[in-house]
Each structure stands twice: as C-alpha cells, then as structure tokens.
Design an enzyme around this catalytic site. Structure first.
Site, PDB file in Angstrom:
ATOM      1  N   TRP A 106       0.816  -1.213   0.000  1.00 35.31           N
ATOM      2  CA  TRP A 106       0.000   0.000   0.000  1.00 35.31           C
ATOM      3  C   TRP A 106       0.843   1.254   0.000  1.00 35.31           C
ATOM      4  CZ3 TRP A 106      -4.331  -0.081  -2.185  1.00 35.31           C
ATOM      5  CH2 TRP A 106      -5.137  -1.221  -2.134  1.00 35.31           C
ATOM      6  N   ASP A 180      -1.424   6.721   6.554  1.00 32.87           N
ATOM      7  CA  ASP A 180      -2.532   5.926   6.019  1.00 32.87           C
ATOM      8  C   ASP A 180      -2.818   4.836   7.049  1.00 32.87           C
ATOM      9  OD1 ASP A 180      -4.217   4.131   4.792  1.00 32.87           O
ATOM     10  OD2 ASP A 180      -2.959   3.795   3.024  1.00 32.87           O
ATOM     11  N   LYS A 204     -12.856  -1.211   6.397  1.00 33.66           N
ATOM     12  CA  LYS A 204     -12.100  -2.293   7.025  1.00 33.66           C
ATOM     13  C   LYS A 204     -12.461  -2.400   8.494  1.00 33.66           C
ATOM     14  CE  LYS A 204      -8.796  -1.646   3.488  1.00 33.66           C
ATOM     15  NZ  LYS A 204      -8.985  -2.989   2.915  1.00 33.66           N
TER      16      LYS A 204
END
Ligand code: PMP
Length: 369
Positions: A106, A180, A204
């Site tokens: 990511w 993040d 999530k």
C-alpha cells in the site's frame, strides 16, 4: 461454538469486512423508518435536521474515541485510500518534495500516485529484507525541505504494522507526518502530537465502503494546488463541515453506529486489548505448527489486524479453505499479489472467532502435517 450453532459465520475478510452484528441489527430495524421520522436514512436530505444530527453525533463520537485534539479537523470524504493517495499531495505538497517510507504494497501504491504531483523520494524501505521489519526511524533519510513524510501504519496485504508512530521532531524534521491508517484505525490510540494528517477508508475496521475519514491539523489547510477539485480541497471540505457536496450519508450513519458500539465495548483501549489477545492467539497457533504454516514478518513489525500466512505445502490450500468454510470460517484466502492465506482480525471479530481459527489451524496441521 460450531458454525451450525451460531447465527452467523466468522468473516475474516480484509475489507469490506465484518461489521458488528449489533450494528447490522440496528440498521436493519431502522431501514424503513429512522426513529419515527417516516423514512430511512438512505432517503433523507443530507441537509435535514435528522441527518445533520446523525453526522454531528458520528463526528463527536469519533473525536472522543480517538481523543482527537481541537486543532484537528475531522472530514468525512469520498474517494477511498487510493483517492487520498492523490488528494494528500494535491493539498499538502505545495508542488515540492515528499518523502515516503515504503513498507509494503500500500505504501508502494501511494508512492506511485504521489509521483504525479510531487518530487517523491523513498526515505527508507524494508524491500529485500526477508523479515520485512520496518526500518528504524533513526535510519530514515528525510530531506530537510520535505513538505511531509508519508507512512502506511498498517500494511493490509503484507501484514506489517507500526506499533508506535515515528517522532519526526526527534529525528530533526519539522515535516508533518501523514499516516494511512486505513486498516487499523480505532484498534489503538493515535499519538496526535506526532501526526499532521491521518486518513482511513471506513470499509475495514469501521464498516461501510464509500466513506473516507481524514484528520487534518488546521495549519495544513488552505495550500491546495490549483488543479485540486473543490470537493477534494481539505479547506473547502472543512469550511463546509463535510457538506460541500452530498456526503456518503448511509456510510456515515453505519460508521456512527459502529462508533457507538465501540464506546459500549469500552472504547479504543478495549479494542486495543482485544486486538492484542486475538492476534497473539493466532500467531501462536501459526508459530507452534513446526513450519506447517509460515509467516516471516519480524515479531516487532507483525500486524495485529491482518495476519498473512502460507501453508508450506501449497497443494493443501484448497483443502484448508474448504475445511475452514465448513467450520464457518470465511474469507481466509490471501491477497492475489502474495497468495497463501490471510486472516483479518478487525474490531468486529470477537475473541471466539480468533479462538475458532486457532483451533482449526491446529487441527488441520495435525491432520495433514
Ligand atoms: N490503504 C490501505 C492500507 C488499504 O488497505 C487500502 C485498501 N485495501 C487502501 C489504501 C485503498 O483503499 P480504497 O480501496 O478505499 O481506495
């Protein structure tokens, strides 16, 4: 409990992911008529008093849960984590230098996107390390004039987590830290004194897809590049209290119910303790298998939310997944880029789910080892 005795199976999906059953039941009950107002939340104006109240409550519960200081704005946005990969450099880079720490898939994606808007450098990476350990912050090469430093505090695919945020000031840098935290938000406290901006997709650890949370220190507002779409300009969004355009109303409502649920469980401290307990159980089962299962991440960098593992004998993968499904253990297949398995243990996963998975790991290894 056996799957047949439970109401619902245990869902180990990485996101969109399990939502607390209490939240789903409350949302289902309110679907046709929210609190007697005659319509459901999906059908109301975002500017009506009912929804304004829902959004304000969600925001204040979130602020309370994460102890967000008054000099941070909380924005309810759209565009997801990948959207933020562009929106952050548009708002914070001032067209200058941006430094990244690359710890997995990511952060790598964030780097590629930021290159479209800024002069990007990788200050440190764990690439090539067999144990994927997060490089010690004292080794990071942060440029003196970096506009900000970006990290991904939990790498969802690779199962790598920062267990503490780096203190850039202590490293001699004044650059704001951008985090993040999509895949572990609300599973641990955030040290805001170390953060300039944090963002997270909600799908999530909170629930619904379509909502992106942004926490931004107010001195960072108002510097967007001229090309920035107004709906993605943090100052415009903040000045309009996240109502500049129609926000994702249903997702905000479900997120608000989840925040209430977390408060009722004992808040982020309770989620933190639960995450420690659940992940320790599953890692212990993996590590006790004598190499039948493999996870090579250095213990200090292992994620408590996303636990990737591989069967030494990949020819057993299908049997493993089929047996898991039979026990009501769903969505354990790993990300396509790395293969193997992955168990995501978000806040909505009860301790019993982690216990059931640990027991299955043991049984399967005993039968096939
Ligand atoms: N960052 C992280 C850490 C993620 O796990 C994900 C989604 N898996 C993203 C960013 C991308 O999020 P989205 O799909 O909402 O754009």
């Amino acid at each position: 409990l056996k799957a047949s005795e439970r109401m619902r199976p245990y869902n180990f999906a990485p996101g969109p992911a399990a939502i607390p059953e209490d939240v789903l039941r409350e949302a289902a009950a309110d679907m046709l008529d929210w609190h007697g107002c005659g319509v459901g939340v999906m059908e109301m104006s975002h500017r009506g008093k009912e929804f304004m109240q829902i959004a304000a409550q969600a925001q204040s519960d979130l602020r309370e849960l994460l102890a967000v200081p008054a000099n941070f704005r909380i924005l309810f946005m759209q565009g997801g984590g990948l959207g933020e990969n562009a929106i952050v450099p548009m708002n914070l880079s001032r067209g200058g230098l941006v430094d990244f720490v690359q710890t997995g898939g990511w952060s790598k994606k964030s780097i590629a996107e930021a290159r479209r808007y800024a002069d990007v450098a990788v200050a440190a990476t764990n690439a090539g390390r067999p144990d994927s350990a997060i490089p010690d912050p004292s080794t990071w090469a942060i440029r003196p004039d970096a506009s900000y430093v970006h990290i991904c505090s939990n790498e969802t695919v690779d199962g790598i987590e920062f267990h503490a945020l780096p203190d850039l000031k202590a490293l001699g840098s004044d650059a704001p830290l951008v985090v993040d935290c999509s895949s572990h938000i609300l599973s641990r406290a955030i040290d805001w004194s170390r953060v300039g901006l944090a963002f997270a997709g909600a799908q999530k650890n909170i629930g619904p897809a379509g909502l992106t949370l942004v926490f931004v220190r107010d001195d960072l507002l108002g510097h967007a590049l001229p090309i920035t779409p107004s709906v993605f300009d943090y100052k415009v969004v903040a000045d309009n209290d996240s109502m500049f355009n129609t926000p994702p109303t249903w997702a905000i409502y479900i997120a608000g119910l989840t925040f209430k649920w977390i408060k009722a469980q004992g808040g982020v401290a309770a989620m933190d303790a639960l995450a420690a307990e659940k992940s320790a159980l599953v890692y212990a089962a993996l590590d006790a298998s004598g190499g039948f299962y493999v996870n090579r991440v250095a213990p200090g960098s292992r994620s408590r939310m996303n636990l990737p593992f591989w069967l030494r004998d990949e020819s057993l993968d299908d049997a493993f997944l089929a047996g898991a499904k039979e026990r009501g253990l769903l969505a354990l297949k790993g990300h396509k880029s790395v293969g193997g398995m992955r168990a995501s243990l978000y806040n909505a996963m009860p301790l019993a789910g982690a216990q059931a998975l640990a027991a299955y790991l043991h049984d399967f290894a005993t039968r096939h080892g």
